[in-house]
Structures are given as C-alpha cells and as structure tokens.
Design a protein around this motif. Structure first.
Motif, mmCIF file in Angstrom:
data_model
loop_
_atom_site.group_PDB
_atom_site.id
_atom_site.type_symbol
_atom_site.label_atom_id
_atom_site.label_comp_id
_atom_site.label_asym_id
_atom_site.label_seq_id
_atom_site.Cartn_x
_atom_site.Cartn_y
_atom_site.Cartn_z
ATOM 1 N N PHE A 75 0.833 -1.201 0.000
ATOM 2 C CA PHE A 75 0.000 0.000 0.000
ATOM 3 C C PHE A 75 0.868 1.252 0.000
ATOM 4 C CE2 PHE A 75 -2.410 -3.423 1.790
ATOM 5 C CZ PHE A 75 -3.687 -3.264 1.277
ATOM 6 N N ARG A 76 0.473 2.210 -0.854
ATOM 7 C CA ARG A 76 1.148 3.498 -0.914
ATOM 8 C C ARG A 76 0.261 4.454 -1.710
ATOM 9 N NH1 ARG A 76 6.733 3.207 -3.721
ATOM 10 N NH2 ARG A 76 7.440 2.386 -1.719
ATOM 11 N N TYR A 77 0.299 5.748 -1.363
ATOM 12 C CA TYR A 77 -0.473 6.718 -2.138
ATOM 13 C C TYR A 77 0.033 6.788 -3.575
ATOM 14 C CZ TYR A 77 -2.604 8.683 2.114
ATOM 15 O OH TYR A 77 -3.315 8.864 3.268
ATOM 16 N N GLN A 78 -0.880 7.056 -4.511
ATOM 17 C CA GLN A 78 -0.458 7.314 -5.881
ATOM 18 C C GLN A 78 0.311 8.627 -5.969
ATOM 19 O OE1 GLN A 78 -3.634 7.172 -8.722
ATOM 20 N NE2 GLN A 78 -4.157 5.034 -8.312
ATOM 21 N N ASP A 79 -0.177 9.629 -5.249
ATOM 22 C CA ASP A 79 0.431 10.956 -5.262
ATOM 23 C C ASP A 79 1.383 11.087 -4.069
ATOM 24 O OD1 ASP A 79 1.145 13.610 -5.293
ATOM 25 O OD2 ASP A 79 -0.905 14.384 -5.337
ATOM 26 N N LYS A 80 2.650 11.299 -4.339
ATOM 27 C CA LYS A 80 3.657 11.388 -3.285
ATOM 28 C C LYS A 80 3.390 12.536 -2.326
ATOM 29 C CE LYS A 80 8.689 11.338 -2.746
ATOM 30 N NZ LYS A 80 9.989 11.323 -3.479
ATOM 31 N N ASN A 81 2.699 13.570 -2.786
ATOM 32 C CA ASN A 81 2.465 14.771 -1.975
ATOM 33 C C ASN A 81 1.128 14.753 -1.241
ATOM 34 O OD1 ASN A 81 4.919 16.068 -2.809
ATOM 35 N ND2 ASN A 81 3.934 16.507 -4.780
ATOM 36 N N PHE A 82 0.369 13.663 -1.407
ATOM 37 C CA PHE A 82 -0.945 13.609 -0.773
ATOM 38 C C PHE A 82 -0.833 13.256 0.708
ATOM 39 C CE2 PHE A 82 -4.790 11.513 0.697
ATOM 40 C CZ PHE A 82 -5.785 12.338 0.215
ATOM 41 N N SER A 83 -1.687 13.867 1.522
ATOM 42 C CA SER A 83 -1.831 13.507 2.931
ATOM 43 C C SER A 83 -3.215 13.943 3.384
ATOM 44 C CB SER A 83 -0.764 14.190 3.783
ATOM 45 O OG SER A 83 -1.042 13.981 5.167
ATOM 46 N N ILE A 84 -3.845 13.142 4.233
ATOM 47 C CA ILE A 84 -5.165 13.542 4.730
ATOM 48 C C ILE A 84 -5.069 14.793 5.589
ATOM 49 C CG2 ILE A 84 -6.053 11.182 4.648
ATOM 50 C CD1 ILE A 84 -5.744 11.025 7.668
#
Length: 333
Positions: free
Chosen positions: A80-89
């Motif tokens: 599991f890993r975000y598609q967008d490296k800069n994304f965060s909730i």
C-alpha cells in the motif's frame, strides 16, 4: 464507516505509512504499525477485518477519497502506498464526520476556558475555528496571529510531544549558530514557546542539570531505549520568576524598579511586563512599576526595546548592565 474508538489515531498512522515512499507496507506491516501504537496507549489492537474497513473508509467520499497504487507488491503480498507522493489527509479538507467531532470537542473545551489553568483556551478555540473554517461564510480571517509559519523546527513539535508523553530518553543532533553540530543524550520534559521560537527543556545527564535547546537548531531526534529519569519539576512554577526561557544558575531574584515615560506608562499597565508587576506607590509621579524576576538576557532585551521610555532605578546590577549595553551600542553609530 469506521467510527469506533481510536479510529482517528488509526487513520493518522495509516496516512503516515501510505505517505512513506521509502518503504512498502503490506497488511501485516500496517497491522504492526497500528497495533504497536495502540499497545503503547494501553489499549487492545485491531484485527485484519478492522484494518480493511479503515482503508475502505479512507478511500470513500465519507473519508478522504484517498487513491492508492494498486499495482504494488512486496514479494507475493499486496502493498500500500499513495499514488500521489504529496498527498496527505492532513492537507485534505475535513469531512463531515471530522467537522462534527471537532465542533463537539470545541464545545466541550469551551466549558473550561474560564478556569485559570485553562486560560490558554481563550486563544486556542478561536484559532481552531478559523483554521478549520468553522466560521460563517465571508468571515474567514477574523483574527490574525503573530507567528512565523516558515520557522524551522516546527516539524519537531509533534515528535517531542509524543516522546515526552511516552517518557523516552532521546539523542539530539544539535547545531548551534556558527558552530559544528554535536550529539546530546537528554531526558525531555517540557516544550515552551517564547518570542515565536520553541524550546525543549530537559535533564542533561552530562551536566546533571536542566538544559534547554531551540527546536530550530535541532537537526535530528532519535528515540532511545535507556531508562528515563522522570521530572519532579512543576513547570508552571519554574517559569514564574523569569522573562523568556533562560534561568541563570547561581542568580537570585531581584526586585527591579522601572520608571516609564507618561506616553509609555499606560501601555505597560495594560500589558504588564511580568506577572509580578506592581505599581510603586512611593513614586509621587505614579510612573514607576516593580517586577520580581531573575535578571537574564531576555529581560535586558525587553528593557532595551523601550529605548528612552524607561529608566532602571534599581537594583544597581541591572541598571549598570543596561548602561553598559547602551554604551556598547553607541560605539557602533
């Protein structure tokens, strides 16, 4: 929908794992990360089914609509890993559940803001409402706060807070101005803001004393497994007799008499220099106040900031130090 106990903590841990592009996390790895943290809180962990529910909730519109890279594998296991490296909730707008929980929390906190020990809530509550857009449309930006959002070291606040709560000994890599970095092992106790900078107060075994370190000079923080030395200090009392954060060793509290100009006096009376400030009734002009503090560099900086609007009448040690600093300043111009 994952609304059970500790859900927000789990979401935060999962968000941190999904944001880590230096490591791949499988279901087993994610369970370990979440449960290890929950065990430290003294509560039971979760099982795979709950973890799957949490991830599905984060992917839904009711959560944060996160997008994961479904192509990743760690060996034969799904990773599991975000598609967008800069994304965060943390950078995502609050969802409906978050807003309801936050408003409930603020309502509960508001009950206590009139108690002396919770006076800081008077500033915190409107700051939270503004930061999370809990104000009417068109009313955003009702309050401005003096702070430097680019100040180095702010990223260490959460880490230090957790280490203090967990009572963990740490190794700091610290770089003073104009000097090479060095390492120091300390027992962290307290974090304090002063003059828009943050400072860590801790026990230093090498010096056998309380030391303070500016967060903006910290290069790294490493958690250690060695035994932690608990603090016996009442930190509210510790700072009562000082201005700023520096408590000089082998110094004594001085009763300092300060005579202000008429133009500046009313400002000082409405914004006291220190909690001990009193009006000196022996002054026929009514322009002298007293404070009882340890003389330190922050005190001298504060007094010099008033320029010719203040005269230090007593004691001699403070008056002479101010005179010397003014004399040294005059040599520059």
């Amino acid at each position: 929908m994952a609304t059970n106990k500790h859900a927000q903590i789990r979401f935060t841990i999962l968000d941190r794992c999904f944001s880590n592009f230096n490591r791949l996390y499988t279901y087993d790895n994610l369970l370990d990360e979440v449960n290890n943290y929950l065990y430290e809180l003294g509560t039971e962990g979760i099982r795979l089914r709950q973890l799957q529910y949490d991830i599905e909730h984060m992917k839904s519109d009711a959560g944060w609509a996160i997008e994961l890279d479904d192509s990743l594998r760690k060996g034969k296991k799904k990773a599991f890993r975000y598609q967008d490296k800069n994304f965060s909730i943390a950078d995502h707008p609050l969802n409906v559940d978050d807003l309801e929980q936050l408003e409930t929390t603020i309502t509960i906190l508001s009950r206590y803001k009139h108690r002396a020990e919770f006076s800081w809530l008077e500033e915190l509550i409107p700051r939270m409402k503004q930061a999370f857009n809990l104000v009417a449309d068109g009313d955003n930006g009702l309050i401005g706060y003096e702070e430097n959002i680019d100040l180095k070291g702010r990223e260490h606040l959460g880490t230090l807070f957790n280490l203090i709560v967990k009572r963990k000994q740490i190794k700091l890599t610290y770089e003073p101005y104009g000097k090479p970095p060095f390492e120091e092992v300390v027992h962290p106790y307290y974090v304090k803001q002063s003059n828009n900078r943050w400072f860590l107060f801790c026990f230093n075994p090498r010096y056998q004393t309380i030391s303070n370190y500016a967060l903006d000079r910290m290069v790294s923080i490493e958690e250690l497994a060695e035994k932690f030395e608990p603090s016996t200090i009442n930190w509210l009392d510790y700072f009562y007799d000082i201005i700023g954060v520096t408590k000089p060793e082998d110094a004594q509290i001085e009763k300092i008499h300060l005579k202000f100009s008429e133009q500046r006096l009313h400002y000082v009376l409405t914004k006291p220099l220190h909690g001990s400030q009193k009006l000196d009734r022996t002054d026929p002009d009514g322009r002298t106040v007293t404070i009882e503090v340890f003389p330190n560099k922050e005190l001298y900086q504060l007094l010099l900031s008033y320029g010719p609007d203040v005269e230090v009448l007593a004691p001699d040690v403070v008056r002479e130090e101010i005179a010397l600093r003014i004399k040294n300043t005059n040599t520059i111009y």
